[in-house]
Design a protein around this motif. Structure first.
Motif, PDB file in Angstrom:
ATOM      1  N   TYR A  32      32.074 -55.896  -0.229  1.00  0.00           N
ATOM      2  CA  TYR A  32      32.610 -56.057  -1.589  1.00  0.00           C
ATOM      3  C   TYR A  32      33.803 -57.018  -1.638  1.00  0.00           C
ATOM      4  O   TYR A  32      34.567 -57.018  -2.587  1.00  0.00           O
ATOM      5  CB  TYR A  32      32.992 -54.691  -2.175  1.00  0.00           C
ATOM      6  N   THR A  34      34.972 -60.877  -1.690  1.00  0.00           N
ATOM      7  CA  THR A  34      34.523 -62.250  -1.898  1.00  0.00           C
ATOM      8  C   THR A  34      35.223 -63.132  -0.860  1.00  0.00           C
ATOM      9  O   THR A  34      36.424 -63.008  -0.648  1.00  0.00           O
ATOM     10  CB  THR A  34      34.876 -62.711  -3.322  1.00  0.00           C
ATOM     11  N   PHE A  63      38.412 -56.735  -4.737  1.00  0.00           N
ATOM     12  CA  PHE A  63      38.339 -56.022  -6.009  1.00  0.00           C
ATOM     13  C   PHE A  63      39.624 -55.244  -6.197  1.00  0.00           C
ATOM     14  O   PHE A  63      40.087 -54.570  -5.274  1.00  0.00           O
ATOM     15  CB  PHE A  63      37.187 -54.998  -5.971  1.00  0.00           C
ATOM     16  N   TRP A  70      40.661 -44.627 -17.315  1.00  0.00           N
ATOM     17  CA  TRP A  70      39.360 -44.994 -17.872  1.00  0.00           C
ATOM     18  C   TRP A  70      39.374 -44.883 -19.393  1.00  0.00           C
ATOM     19  O   TRP A  70      39.805 -43.915 -19.961  1.00  0.00           O
ATOM     20  CB  TRP A  70      38.273 -44.090 -17.282  1.00  0.00           C
TER      21      TRP A  70
ATOM     22  N   ASN C 130      39.467 -49.885 -14.152  1.00  0.00           N
ATOM     23  CA  ASN C 130      38.184 -49.673 -13.467  1.00  0.00           C
ATOM     24  C   ASN C 130      37.264 -50.864 -13.673  1.00  0.00           C
ATOM     25  O   ASN C 130      37.427 -51.652 -14.602  1.00  0.00           O
ATOM     26  CB  ASN C 130      37.522 -48.400 -13.983  1.00  0.00           C
ATOM     27  N   PHE C 131      36.316 -50.969 -12.767  1.00  0.00           N
ATOM     28  CA  PHE C 131      35.497 -52.177 -12.731  1.00  0.00           C
ATOM     29  C   PHE C 131      34.474 -52.239 -13.852  1.00  0.00           C
ATOM     30  O   PHE C 131      34.120 -53.317 -14.295  1.00  0.00           O
ATOM     31  CB  PHE C 131      34.858 -52.308 -11.350  1.00  0.00           C
ATOM     32  N   ALA C 132      34.024 -51.080 -14.311  1.00  0.00           N
ATOM     33  CA  ALA C 132      33.073 -51.093 -15.427  1.00  0.00           C
ATOM     34  C   ALA C 132      33.735 -51.773 -16.631  1.00  0.00           C
ATOM     35  O   ALA C 132      33.147 -52.645 -17.275  1.00  0.00           O
ATOM     36  CB  ALA C 132      32.668 -49.665 -15.779  1.00  0.00           C
ATOM     37  N   ALA C 133      34.977 -51.390 -16.904  1.00  0.00           N
ATOM     38  CA  ALA C 133      35.692 -51.979 -18.039  1.00  0.00           C
ATOM     39  C   ALA C 133      36.000 -53.446 -17.771  1.00  0.00           C
ATOM     40  O   ALA C 133      35.914 -54.285 -18.671  1.00  0.00           O
ATOM     41  CB  ALA C 133      36.979 -51.211 -18.298  1.00  0.00           C
ATOM     42  N   PHE C 135      34.321 -55.658 -15.936  1.00  0.00           N
ATOM     43  CA  PHE C 135      33.135 -56.494 -16.133  1.00  0.00           C
ATOM     44  C   PHE C 135      32.746 -56.554 -17.612  1.00  0.00           C
ATOM     45  O   PHE C 135      32.324 -57.601 -18.102  1.00  0.00           O
ATOM     46  CB  PHE C 135      31.971 -55.991 -15.268  1.00  0.00           C
ATOM     47  N   PHE C 175      33.618 -62.268  -8.623  1.00  0.00           N
ATOM     48  CA  PHE C 175      33.309 -60.932  -8.104  1.00  0.00           C
ATOM     49  C   PHE C 175      31.869 -60.468  -8.377  1.00  0.00           C
ATOM     50  O   PHE C 175      31.528 -59.337  -8.062  1.00  0.00           O
ATOM     51  CB  PHE C 175      34.322 -59.918  -8.632  1.00  0.00           C
ATOM     52  N   LYS C 176      31.057 -61.355  -8.927  1.00  0.00           N
ATOM     53  CA  LYS C 176      29.603 -61.145  -9.053  1.00  0.00           C
ATOM     54  C   LYS C 176      29.168 -59.858  -9.760  1.00  0.00           C
ATOM     55  O   LYS C 176      28.731 -59.912 -10.876  1.00  0.00           O
ATOM     56  CB  LYS C 176      28.914 -61.201  -7.672  1.00  0.00           C
ATOM     57  N   GLU C 177      29.252 -58.727  -9.054  1.00  0.00           N
ATOM     58  CA  GLU C 177      28.675 -57.498  -9.597  1.00  0.00           C
ATOM     59  C   GLU C 177      29.604 -56.321  -9.438  1.00  0.00           C
ATOM     60  O   GLU C 177      30.404 -56.279  -8.516  1.00  0.00           O
ATOM     61  CB  GLU C 177      27.401 -57.143  -8.815  1.00  0.00           C
ATOM     62  N   MET C 178      29.398 -55.355 -10.313  1.00  0.00           N
ATOM     63  CA  MET C 178      30.106 -54.082 -10.213  1.00  0.00           C
ATOM     64  C   MET C 178      29.920 -53.478  -8.837  1.00  0.00           C
ATOM     65  O   MET C 178      28.785 -53.339  -8.391  1.00  0.00           O
ATOM     66  CB  MET C 178      29.426 -53.098 -11.174  1.00  0.00           C
ATOM     67  N   PRO C 179      30.997 -53.113  -8.182  1.00  0.00           N
ATOM     68  CA  PRO C 179      30.811 -52.385  -6.920  1.00  0.00           C
ATOM     69  C   PRO C 179      30.289 -50.984  -7.229  1.00  0.00           C
ATOM     70  O   PRO C 179      30.564 -50.447  -8.303  1.00  0.00           O
ATOM     71  CB  PRO C 179      32.224 -52.318  -6.343  1.00  0.00           C
ATOM     72  N   PRO C 180      29.528 -50.384  -6.317  1.00  0.00           N
ATOM     73  CA  PRO C 180      29.040 -49.030  -6.595  1.00  0.00           C
ATOM     74  C   PRO C 180      30.197 -48.032  -6.680  1.00  0.00           C
ATOM     75  O   PRO C 180      31.286 -48.284  -6.165  1.00  0.00           O
ATOM     76  CB  PRO C 180      28.131 -48.716  -5.412  1.00  0.00           C
ATOM     77  N   ALA C 183      33.076 -47.120  -4.049  1.00  0.00           N
ATOM     78  CA  ALA C 183      33.094 -48.066  -2.933  1.00  0.00           C
ATOM     79  C   ALA C 183      34.505 -48.623  -2.734  1.00  0.00           C
ATOM     80  O   ALA C 183      34.915 -48.928  -1.622  1.00  0.00           O
ATOM     81  CB  ALA C 183      32.123 -49.206  -3.198  1.00  0.00           C
ATOM     82  N   ILE C 184      35.222 -48.764  -3.824  1.00  0.00           N
ATOM     83  CA  ILE C 184      36.548 -49.372  -3.781  1.00  0.00           C
ATOM     84  C   ILE C 184      37.550 -48.321  -4.250  1.00  0.00           C
ATOM     85  O   ILE C 184      37.345 -47.695  -5.287  1.00  0.00           O
ATOM     86  CB  ILE C 184      36.623 -50.571  -4.767  1.00  0.00           C
ATOM     87  N   GLN C 262      30.365 -44.991 -15.454  1.00  0.00           N
ATOM     88  CA  GLN C 262      31.794 -44.784 -15.275  1.00  0.00           C
ATOM     89  C   GLN C 262      32.066 -44.357 -13.844  1.00  0.00           C
ATOM     90  O   GLN C 262      31.251 -43.706 -13.226  1.00  0.00           O
ATOM     91  CB  GLN C 262      32.291 -43.681 -16.221  1.00  0.00           C
ATOM     92  N   PRO C 263      33.218 -44.752 -13.339  1.00  0.00           N
ATOM     93  CA  PRO C 263      33.526 -44.336 -11.978  1.00  0.00           C
ATOM     94  C   PRO C 263      33.687 -42.829 -11.904  1.00  0.00           C
ATOM     95  O   PRO C 263      33.926 -42.173 -12.904  1.00  0.00           O
ATOM     96  CB  PRO C 263      34.853 -45.031 -11.693  1.00  0.00           C
TER      97      PRO C 263
END
Lengths: 71, 81, 269
Positions: A32, A34, A63, A70, C130-133, C135, C175-180, C183-184, C262-263
């Motif tokens: 993850y 880059t 990242f 949230w 968070n990454f969802a938000a 992206f 950063f291409k794609e949402m990490p699962p 993961a982070i 959501q995470p």
């Protein structure tokens, strides 16, 4: 040979690949992270095949969340 | 000396530094290039600082005339936009 | 619109600057910025943009103020516990500068409402955690052609970059794609120094002010990083979009917004 890793000059073994450098630098969750070499991104699948050269500049971009909770 | 005709005037004698310069600058900002602003200011710090600061911004100081009542009138020509 | 004497005095330290002047100050007064996330980053951004006289500030956050927020979310106070964050930040903004119009969006920002919200603004601040938000904000800004400033903070580190449509890479180019899920680490799990939110949030406010006034150079095509433990600021050059980005590339595959999962450990209060 010498390369620059996130702005710092480092001596590494000749023929080191990006994959090996990620392991050597103990980069967490490298899948993850880059990676750019001389300001070009190197995608995941190309990392083990990419052999670094003397004088290369490698950046790791992480990242990072943070900020508000949230939404 | 030749009389200078101002396009706009502003009185900053009621203000203190740096608001003297700020006010003059705000009025000058509204003028077109080449127009002349007359600024009435107090002796002392304002008379020293305002012309210097306007000059630093690239404007042209034409004259600083004593009014005889402890105030000065500064004539400045706007340079640039 | 002429500046009033009160405005001239309030904004005198801006007007003194050659790069801002009264013209720049008027642009700030006419500008509209929306801050998504009224937390660690959103608080300093909101306070500094309010002080700067940004005329309209939107604040979006569904959350309420929690005791664990106060270590870094400096616009909220102990007296605000339990209060919606958008209300608390609005009150702080208006206490600093009553001239600022504040629009609050106390709702979850998702694919159904984000485009509508950001459409009304000149500049978007990503103050989410968070990454969802992140992206979602990126993709929405690319689709709406809105400039935005991304930032992230974790532990003693922070980063930010600015996206200007057509001028440089977007967040997804990098950063291409949402990490699962999981993961982070996030700062909820890993912690963060409160002042880091201040440092990076202030840099985001700086980007917004520069964008509005046209002063200086924005962090376009560059990722600014800050390592607080070692006092190192760096700018990492980002390659321009290679045309293959899934959202800002030549043939985007993402043409509609989607809500990412959501995470975990979403602490709903």
């Amino acid at each position: 040979m010498f390369i620059t890793v996130t702005g710092e000059k480092k001596e590494v073994k000749d023929g080191i690949t990006i994959g090996e450098l990620l392991a050597q630098e103990k980069v967490q969750t490298p899948e993850y992270v880059t990676v750019s070499v001389n300001d070009e991104f190197v995608e995941g699948e190309g990392r083990d095949a990419t052999v670094l050269k003397d004088g290369d500049s490698v950046e790791f971009l992480y990242f990072m969340g943070g900020g508000a909770a949230w939404l | 000396m030749a009389e200078i005709k101002a396009d706009e005037t502003v009185d900053v004698t009621h203000l203190v530094c740096p608001n003297t310069f700020v006010k003059a600058k705000v009025v000058l900002d509204e003028l077109d290039e080449g127009q002349i602003l007359a600024v009435r200011l107090n002796d002392g710090e304002p008379a020293q600082n305002v012309p210097r600061s306007l000059k630093e911004e690239g404007h042209q100081i034409l004259s600083l005339d004593e009014n005889g009542d402890g105030t000065y009138t500064l004539y400045v020509k706007k340079v640039g936009d | 619109m002429a500046l009033t004497d009160e405005q001239i005095e309030r904004y005198s330290r801006h007007i003194l600057l050659k790069e801002v002047g009264s013209k720049g100050q008027k642009k700030l007064l006419e500008a509209k910025v929306v801050i998504i996330g009224a937390g660690g980053l959103g608080c300093p951004v909101g306070l500094y943009l309010a002080a700067a006289g940004v005329g309209t500030i939107g604040v979006a956050d569904a959350d309420v103020v929690d005791l664990s927020n106060l270590q870094r979310q400096v616009a909220h106070t102990t007296a605000d516990l339990g209060k919606p964050k958008v209300e608390s930040l609005k009150e702080s903004i208006q206490a600093i500068n009553p001239d600022v119009k504040v629009n609050t969006y106390q709702e979850f920002i998702d694919s159904s409402n984000i485009r509508q919200i950001i459409r009304d603004y000149d500049f978007v601040i990503d103050g989410t955690d968070n990454f969802a938000a992140k992206f979602l904000i990126n993709d929405a800004c690319v689709m709406e052609k809105k400039p935005f400033c991304h930032a992230g903070i974790l532990r003693f580190n922070g980063q930010l970059m600015t996206y200007i449509p057509g001028q440089g890479p977007c967040y997804r180019c990098v950063f291409k794609e949402m990490p699962p899920k999981d993961a982070i680490p996030t700062c909820r799990q890993a912690g963060v120094i409160g002042a880091m939110a201040g440092v990076i949030g202030c840099l985001q406010a700086m980007e917004a002010v520069k964008f509005i006034t046209g002063a200086g150079k924005l962090l376009v095509g560059e990722l600014q990083t800050y390592d607080g433990l070692n006092n190192v600021f760096r700018k990492v050059k980002l390659p321009p979009c290679n045309g293959k980005c899934a959202v800002c590339g030549d043939n985007p595959t993402i043409t509609e917004l989607v809500d990412y999962e959501q995470p975990t450990c979403e602490l709903k209060h």
